[in-house]
Design a protein around this motif. Structure first.
Motif, PDB file in Angstrom:
ATOM      1  N   ARG A 312       0.806  -1.048   0.554  1.00 45.85           N
ATOM      2  CA  ARG A 312      -0.115  -0.295   0.054  1.00 45.85           C
ATOM      3  C   ARG A 312       0.188   1.194   0.131  1.00 45.85           C
ATOM      4  NH1 ARG A 312      -4.110  -1.956  -1.569  1.00 45.85           N
ATOM      5  NH2 ARG A 312      -5.762  -2.936  -0.989  1.00 45.85           N
ATOM      6  N   LYS A 314       3.575   2.296   2.165  1.00 50.39           N
ATOM      7  CA  LYS A 314       3.260   2.261   3.593  1.00 50.39           C
ATOM      8  C   LYS A 314       4.718   2.224   4.276  1.00 50.39           C
ATOM      9  CE  LYS A 314      -0.851   4.410   4.081  1.00 50.39           C
ATOM     10  NZ  LYS A 314      -0.747   5.733   3.477  1.00 50.39           N
ATOM     11  N   CYS A 335      -2.236   0.866   9.242  1.00 51.38           N
ATOM     12  CA  CYS A 335      -2.260  -0.291   9.279  1.00 51.38           C
ATOM     13  C   CYS A 335      -4.097   0.043   9.250  1.00 51.38           C
ATOM     14  CB  CYS A 335      -2.186  -1.519   9.756  1.00 51.38           C
ATOM     15  SG  CYS A 335      -0.337  -1.121   9.320  1.00 51.38           S
ATOM     16  N   CYS A 338      -6.097   0.391   6.379  1.00 47.16           N
ATOM     17  CA  CYS A 338      -5.720  -0.429   5.562  1.00 47.16           C
ATOM     18  C   CYS A 338      -6.949  -1.644   5.185  1.00 47.16           C
ATOM     19  CB  CYS A 338      -4.505  -1.024   5.186  1.00 47.16           C
ATOM     20  SG  CYS A 338      -3.892  -1.982   4.238  1.00 47.16           S
ATOM     21  N   MET A 340      -6.417  -3.746   3.131  1.00 47.41           N
ATOM     22  CA  MET A 340      -5.680  -5.293   3.325  1.00 47.41           C
ATOM     23  C   MET A 340      -5.301  -6.061   4.472  1.00 47.41           C
ATOM     24  SD  MET A 340      -2.890  -4.777   0.288  1.00 47.41           S
ATOM     25  CE  MET A 340      -1.945  -6.070   0.326  1.00 47.41           C
ATOM     26  N   CYS A 344      -2.774  -8.927   5.588  1.00 50.54           N
ATOM     27  CA  CYS A 344      -1.589  -8.795   6.434  1.00 50.54           C
ATOM     28  C   CYS A 344      -1.326  -8.843   7.620  1.00 50.54           C
ATOM     29  CB  CYS A 344      -1.171  -7.251   5.547  1.00 50.54           C
ATOM     30  SG  CYS A 344       0.086  -6.965   5.901  1.00 50.54           S
ATOM     31  N   LEU A 345      -1.705  -8.621   8.374  1.00 50.09           N
ATOM     32  CA  LEU A 345      -1.159  -7.831   9.875  1.00 50.09           C
ATOM     33  C   LEU A 345      -1.709 -10.259  10.411  1.00 50.09           C
ATOM     34  CD1 LEU A 345      -2.238  -5.113  10.714  1.00 50.09           C
ATOM     35  CD2 LEU A 345      -0.598  -5.540   9.563  1.00 50.09           C
TER      36      LEU A 345
HETATM   37  S1  SF4 Z   1      -1.796  -3.499   6.744  1.00 50.63           S
HETATM   38 FE1  SF4 Z   1       0.810  -4.342   5.257  1.00 50.63          FE
HETATM   39  S2  SF4 Z   1      -0.750  -3.702   3.573  1.00 50.63           S
HETATM   40 FE2  SF4 Z   1      -2.000  -2.326   4.862  1.00 50.63          FE
HETATM   41  S3  SF4 Z   1      -0.328  -0.520   5.986  1.00 50.63           S
HETATM   42 FE3  SF4 Z   1       0.034  -2.713   6.939  1.00 50.63          FE
HETATM   43  S4  SF4 Z   1       1.801  -3.185   6.177  1.00 50.63           S
HETATM   44 FE4  SF4 Z   1       0.832  -1.351   4.588  1.00 50.63          FE
END
Ligand code: SF4
Length: 465
Positions: A312, A314, A335, A338, A340, A344-345
């Motif tokens: 993304r 960041k 995050c 976000c 995703m 992602c997490l």
């Molecule tokens: S969740 Fe993952 S993709 Fe989204 S901002 Fe955080 S590190 Fe980036």
């Protein structure tokens, strides 16, 4: 007319050397032409008392016996000495007459114990320097590979470590503790009769076996072995490649320009280490394993600003240093907004943490290069297969290295050094033969007074480096 050979006739006299009875193309006769161990007495003199005790077996005889055994594929001392009783070629090779009593097989064991592996390494290194002097090894383009050697133990000698045995005995043991121990490696099988050998496999579908691992550096020109070392079977190839290349360069006195290896060496620290040494790596980089819906390769590392960026866009900033790299963390605030985040997490985490290895840029360069390997890279990698894997195959098929002959790491190292010595001597013998064939015609035409042997010696084709 039908002939009949009288058997049982007594030989009254045998005149001349046994050499006359050994065919000129016998492997021992060919190797003898490039073998000079006259320096060996000085090399091991400090291990013997100068003014007391019974004279021991001549060191040169002992080494010649060991080399003859490996050249003929006889790896066990008892079998070798039984063969030497009746084999004219071996008797001549070690300098014994027909009626001389041969040393006992146990003398070879005691010599190996007394000398230690490092003396045998020096014998091997002499052959490397002789090959460089004879110009059949350049030491610039090298091929690196490792091969497992089955330890000399039976399956019955394997046992699980004590911790697991106790856990099983207490059958009500905490299952979670057993699982944790299995993951940490405390439950691995160990070998009771040869504790130095560890369980290893060279294929996903092959079973684990107690084994040692031979790491070899092979020269590109004629397949001369520049360096060889043995570790326990579980040592990873990537841990030893850099020190083996340094050792090979120190032995030859030449700077290595290119090193090829298979995908088992495709680690960032290997690429980084080779780049720092000015060595061009021809190692096929592996694609990054995909373990998560948002894999590490989707995070971009910016070496200039020392940050990483997520899919993304960041920023992840560097944090704690660990053994081979550093943590990079995103901000929880980024995050939390976000889309995703669920992919992602990890469960329960508010921000993302990734580990970037110290040599990550070198690994990325290798991955990009792998996508467009040049014709030369592909040619070198094809040579890697038959040069390095060819050496391991030759050592195992013809010189008994498929299985350890004795137990313990030091004995295994001695076996590997002697086998590599034998392979290099064969390379030297072939080079001498080629040179003699080329010179023979020229000498006859020119009527040169010097013999071919003298000319070969002046070209450095002799073991006395
Ligand atoms: S969740 Fe993952 S993709 Fe989204 S901002 Fe955080 S590190 Fe980036």
């Amino acid at each position: 007319m039908l002939g009949r050979k009288e058997r049982g006739q007594l030989e009254l006299f045998i005149t001349g050397s046994l050499r006359q009875l050994v065919p000129g193309d016998h492997i021992l006769a060919r190797v003898d032409r490039v073998l000079d161990l006259s320096w060996l007495h000085d090399e091991v003199a400090d291990l013997y008392c100068t003014d007391n005790g019974r004279p021991g077996i001549d060191p040169e005889v002992a080494v010649r016996l060991m080399l003859a055994g490996l050249l003929l594929g006889i790896v066990h001392d008892r079998k070798l000495m039984r063969e030497a009783q009746v084999n004219l070629a071996i008797r001549w090779f070690i300098g014994y007459g027909l009626h001389e009593a041969l040393p006992d097989h146990s003398s070879l064991t005691r010599i190996r114990q007394r000398w230690g592996a490092e003396r045998f390494r020096r014998i091997f290194e002499r052959t490397v320097r002789a090959c460089v002097a004879a110009k059949i090894a350049a030491g610039e383009i090298v091929h690196v590979d490792a091969s497992l050697i089955r330890a000399d133990v039976s399956w019955e000698s394997l046992a699980v470590r004590h911790v697991e045995a106790v856990s099983r005995a207490n059958s009500g043991a905490d299952e979670e503790a057993v699982k944790r121990g299995r993951q940490s490696g405390r439950y691995k099988k160990v070998c009771l009769t040869d504790p130095d050998a560890t369980m290893a496999t060279n294929g996903r579908n092959r079973r684990l076996e107690p084994a040692y691992k031979q790491h070899a550096v092979v020269d590109d020109v004629r397949g001369v072995v520049l360096d060889v070392e043995v570790t326990t079977g579980e040592v990873n190839e990537g841990q030893v490649i850099l020190e083996r290349l340094d050792a090979a360069a120190a032995t030859t006195g030449k700077a290595i320009t290119t090193a090829t290896a298979d995908a088992g060496y495709a680690y960032g620290k290997v690429y980084g280490g080779l780049e720092r040494r000015g060595i061009d790596p021809v190692i096929p980089a592996k694609a990054e394993p995909i373990k998560s819906p948002v894999p590490l390769r989707r995070f971009r590392y910016d070496a200039r600003h020392d940050i990483a960026k997520c899919p993304r866009g960041k920023v992840l900033r560097p944090g704690r240093q660990i053994k081979h790299g550093r943590f990079f963390h995103s901000r929880a605030r980024d995050c939390s907004r976000c889309s995703m985040a669920s992919l992602c997490l990890s469960k329960g985490r508010l921000n993302k943490a990734i580990v970037i290895s110290d040599d990550h840029p070198a690994l990325l360069r290798a991955r990009r290069r792998r996508e467009r390997w040049s014709e030369e890279d592909q040619r070198l990698y094809r040579r890697h297969r038959w040069r390095s894997e060819g050496f391991h195959g030759e050592a195992k098929t013809w010189h008994g290295l498929a299985r350890a002959v004795r137990r313990g790491l030091q004995n295994m190292r001695i076996q590997a050094f002697l086998t590599a010595t034998v392979v290099n001597l064969k390379r030297l013998a072939v080079a001498l033969l080629r040179l003699l064939c080329r010179l023979q015609g020229a000498l006859q035409r020119l009527g040169c007074p010097r013999g071919v042997d003298a000319i070969a010696h002046s070209r450095g084709l002799h073991f006395a480096a």
